[in-house]
Design a protein around this motif. Structure first.
Motif, PDB file in Angstrom:
ATOM      1  N   UNK A  38       0.775  -1.222  -0.038  1.00 60.02           N
ATOM      2  CA  UNK A  38       0.044   0.155   0.088  1.00 60.02           C
ATOM      3  C   UNK A  38       0.981   1.259  -0.034  1.00 60.02           C
ATOM      4  N   UNK A  39       1.902   1.269   0.938  1.00 58.61           N
ATOM      5  CA  UNK A  39       2.779   2.384   0.935  1.00 58.61           C
ATOM      6  C   UNK A  39       3.709   2.636  -0.584  1.00 58.61           C
ATOM      7  N   UNK A  40       4.179   1.582  -1.017  1.00 59.51           N
ATOM      8  CA  UNK A  40       4.765   1.663  -2.405  1.00 59.51           C
ATOM      9  C   UNK A  40       3.634   2.315  -3.628  1.00 59.51           C
ATOM     10  N   UNK A  41       2.507   1.589  -3.451  1.00 60.51           N
ATOM     11  CA  UNK A  41       1.585   2.131  -4.461  1.00 60.51           C
ATOM     12  C   UNK A  41       0.615   3.507  -4.065  1.00 60.51           C
ATOM     13  N   UNK A  42       0.475   3.772  -3.107  1.00 61.14           N
ATOM     14  CA  UNK A  42      -0.221   5.109  -2.842  1.00 61.14           C
ATOM     15  C   UNK A  42       0.693   6.085  -1.960  1.00 61.14           C
ATOM     16  N   UNK A  43       2.059   5.657  -1.560  1.00 60.61           N
ATOM     17  CA  UNK A  43       2.639   6.833  -0.772  1.00 60.61           C
ATOM     18  C   UNK A  43       2.884   7.946  -1.894  1.00 60.61           C
ATOM     19  N   UNK A  44       3.165   9.302  -1.280  1.00 64.25           N
ATOM     20  CA  UNK A  44       3.471  10.426  -2.100  1.00 64.25           C
ATOM     21  C   UNK A  44       5.023  10.735  -1.766  1.00 64.25           C
ATOM     22  N   UNK A  45       5.593  10.097  -1.077  1.00 62.60           N
ATOM     23  CA  UNK A  45       7.082  10.381  -0.654  1.00 62.60           C
ATOM     24  C   UNK A  45       8.099  10.326  -1.978  1.00 62.60           C
ATOM     25  N   UNK A  52      12.137   1.842   2.038  1.00 61.86           N
ATOM     26  CA  UNK A  52      11.325   2.082   3.301  1.00 61.86           C
ATOM     27  C   UNK A  52      10.229   0.964   3.347  1.00 61.86           C
ATOM     28  N   UNK A  53       9.668   0.413   2.485  1.00 62.46           N
ATOM     29  CA  UNK A  53       8.660  -0.475   2.717  1.00 62.46           C
ATOM     30  C   UNK A  53       9.215  -1.827   3.368  1.00 62.46           C
ATOM     31  N   UNK A  94      11.820  12.553   6.896  1.00 66.31           N
ATOM     32  CA  UNK A  94      11.794  13.585   5.996  1.00 66.31           C
ATOM     33  C   UNK A  94      10.127  14.151   5.881  1.00 66.31           C
ATOM     34  N   UNK A  95       9.565  13.363   5.925  1.00 64.07           N
ATOM     35  CA  UNK A  95       7.781  13.736   5.518  1.00 64.07           C
ATOM     36  C   UNK A  95       6.860  13.121   6.724  1.00 64.07           C
ATOM     37  N   UNK A  96       5.990  13.917   6.994  1.00 60.03           N
ATOM     38  CA  UNK A  96       4.919  13.233   7.856  1.00 60.03           C
ATOM     39  C   UNK A  96       4.563  11.949   7.412  1.00 60.03           C
ATOM     40  N   UNK A  97       4.145  11.644   6.305  1.00 60.87           N
ATOM     41  CA  UNK A  97       3.687  10.579   5.744  1.00 60.87           C
ATOM     42  C   UNK A  97       4.318   9.179   6.186  1.00 60.87           C
ATOM     43  N   UNK A  98       5.789   9.392   6.049  1.00 65.66           N
ATOM     44  CA  UNK A  98       6.633   8.300   6.643  1.00 65.66           C
ATOM     45  C   UNK A  98       6.338   8.072   8.079  1.00 65.66           C
ATOM     46  N   UNK A  99       6.167   8.838   8.834  1.00 67.06           N
ATOM     47  CA  UNK A  99       5.781   8.615  10.453  1.00 67.06           C
ATOM     48  C   UNK A  99       4.649   7.952  10.632  1.00 67.06           C
ATOM     49  N   UNK A 100       3.530   8.419   9.695  1.00 70.37           N
ATOM     50  CA  UNK A 100       2.366   7.692   9.720  1.00 70.37           C
ATOM     51  C   UNK A 100       2.110   6.245   9.653  1.00 70.37           C
ATOM     52  N   UNK A 101       2.988   5.728   8.457  1.00 69.66           N
ATOM     53  CA  UNK A 101       3.106   4.494   8.053  1.00 69.66           C
ATOM     54  C   UNK A 101       3.907   3.621   9.100  1.00 69.66           C
ATOM     55  N   UNK A 102       4.847   4.277   9.725  1.00 69.91           N
ATOM     56  CA  UNK A 102       5.572   3.885  10.773  1.00 69.91           C
ATOM     57  C   UNK A 102       4.774   3.479  11.947  1.00 69.91           C
ATOM     58  N   UNK A 126      -9.420  -1.319   7.566  1.00 70.58           N
ATOM     59  CA  UNK A 126     -10.031   0.216   7.456  1.00 70.58           C
ATOM     60  C   UNK A 126      -9.211   1.188   7.076  1.00 70.58           C
ATOM     61  N   UNK A 127      -7.941   1.053   7.724  1.00 71.95           N
ATOM     62  CA  UNK A 127      -6.934   2.298   7.129  1.00 71.95           C
ATOM     63  C   UNK A 127      -6.499   2.002   5.976  1.00 71.95           C
ATOM     64  N   UNK A 128      -6.410   0.606   5.243  1.00 74.13           N
ATOM     65  CA  UNK A 128      -5.836   0.591   3.896  1.00 74.13           C
ATOM     66  C   UNK A 128      -6.900   1.000   2.848  1.00 74.13           C
ATOM     67  N   UNK A 129      -8.317   0.793   3.275  1.00 76.73           N
ATOM     68  CA  UNK A 129      -9.303   0.947   2.605  1.00 76.73           C
ATOM     69  C   UNK A 129      -9.521   2.980   2.630  1.00 76.73           C
ATOM     70  N   UNK A 130      -9.202   3.620   3.610  1.00 76.30           N
ATOM     71  CA  UNK A 130      -9.138   4.884   3.777  1.00 76.30           C
ATOM     72  C   UNK A 130      -7.954   5.657   2.657  1.00 76.30           C
ATOM     73  N   UNK A 131      -6.591   4.914   2.749  1.00 76.86           N
ATOM     74  CA  UNK A 131      -5.570   5.208   2.118  1.00 76.86           C
ATOM     75  C   UNK A 131      -6.196   4.982   0.672  1.00 76.86           C
ATOM     76  N   UNK A 132      -6.745   3.920   0.265  1.00 74.38           N
ATOM     77  CA  UNK A 132      -6.931   3.581  -1.252  1.00 74.38           C
ATOM     78  C   UNK A 132      -7.906   4.606  -1.658  1.00 74.38           C
ATOM     79  N   UNK A 133      -8.992   5.282  -0.830  1.00 73.71           N
ATOM     80  CA  UNK A 133     -10.088   6.053  -1.282  1.00 73.71           C
ATOM     81  C   UNK A 133      -9.440   7.332  -1.475  1.00 73.71           C
ATOM     82  N   UNK A 134      -8.647   7.615  -0.588  1.00 79.46           N
ATOM     83  CA  UNK A 134      -7.994   9.011  -0.377  1.00 79.46           C
ATOM     84  C   UNK A 134      -6.957   9.079  -1.704  1.00 79.46           C
TER      85      UNK A 134
END
Length: 229
Positions: A38-45, A52-53, A94-102, A126-134
């Motif tokens: 999910x991180x590799x596919x939908x991450x924005x970093x 990192x995955x 470097x980015x808040x997104x990385x902290x969120x996935x950690x 549920x988190x995966x679904x939210x990330x996918x929809x976002x």
């Protein structure tokens, strides 16, 4: 009083089940692997998300092992707090997104380590679904490139103006730009940028604009990774 003292003993009296432990750690690893995808596919970093995955999986499984060991002993829990207090992480996120996935990886490890399978699986899905929809409506294929620039400079040259001109060209032809390194040595000014391009045609446009800025500039593009942001 005896019950309180028993909490500080290393042996909680709880029967250890090898089958249950193996089942939990396998399920934890599978869920963490899905998180890495999910991180590799939908991450924005802009950083190397493939690398990192793999770290996310290691962090999650390590958390599982720690919680499995200390969950039944207050003494071990207090010792863990003391041990963690002396650890310092030197690498900045470097980015808040990385902290969120950690945090997600740690939460998965905590849940399975505490033997809370159902709440952990439901929460993760549920988190995966939210990330996918976002990210569904905004994802598009991007090309990540390392751009190496080398330019001769003279004493008294306004390097800030040169850097601004380069950044303006990159910003105009890429969706995201990150300055990784700048080095000045023996009259040579070297830059290392990480840029996200819409297509390979942008490379020609950037090359032409930079050559117009300075015909003697050395320009190198190095494929970093194919990514989706």
């Amino acid at each position: 009083m005896n019950d309180l003292l028993n909490q500080f003993t290393l042996d909680s009296g709880e029967t250890f089940s090898v089958v249950n432990y193996i089942t939990n750690i396998v399920l934890c690893a599978i869920l963490l692997y899905l998180l890495s995808l999910v991180y590799v596919r939908f991450g924005r970093s802009l950083s190397n998300r493939y690398q990192l995955s793999k770290v996310l999986i290691i962090v999650g499984v390590t958390t599982f092992i720690i919680i499995s060991i200390v969950k039944s002993s207050l003494a071990l829990s207090l010792g863990l707090v003391g041990a963690l207090s002396i650890i310092r992480f030197r690498t900045a996120i470097k980015e808040p997104e990385e902290l969120g996935y950690f945090f997600i990886a740690i939460a998965i490890g905590l849940g399975f380590g505490a033997n809370q399978l159902l709440p952990t699986v439901i929460g993760a899905l549920v988190l995966f679904l939210i990330i996918f929809l976002a990210g569904k409506g905004t994802t598009r294929s991007m090309i990540s490139q390392n751009l190496l620039l080398s330019k001769a400079t003279t004493t008294g040259e306004d390097r800030a103006v040169v850097q601004k001109s380069i950044m303006d060209i990159l910003a105009k032809n890429s969706s995201r730009t990150e300055l990784i390194r700048m080095n000045l040595s023996d009259g040579q000014l070297d830059y290392n940028f990480l840029v996200a391009l819409n297509d390979l045609g942008s490379i020609n446009t950037i090359t032409n604009d930079l050559t117009t800025l300075d015909s003697t500039m050395s320009i190198s593009f190095i494929d970093s990774q194919n990514m989706t942001i």
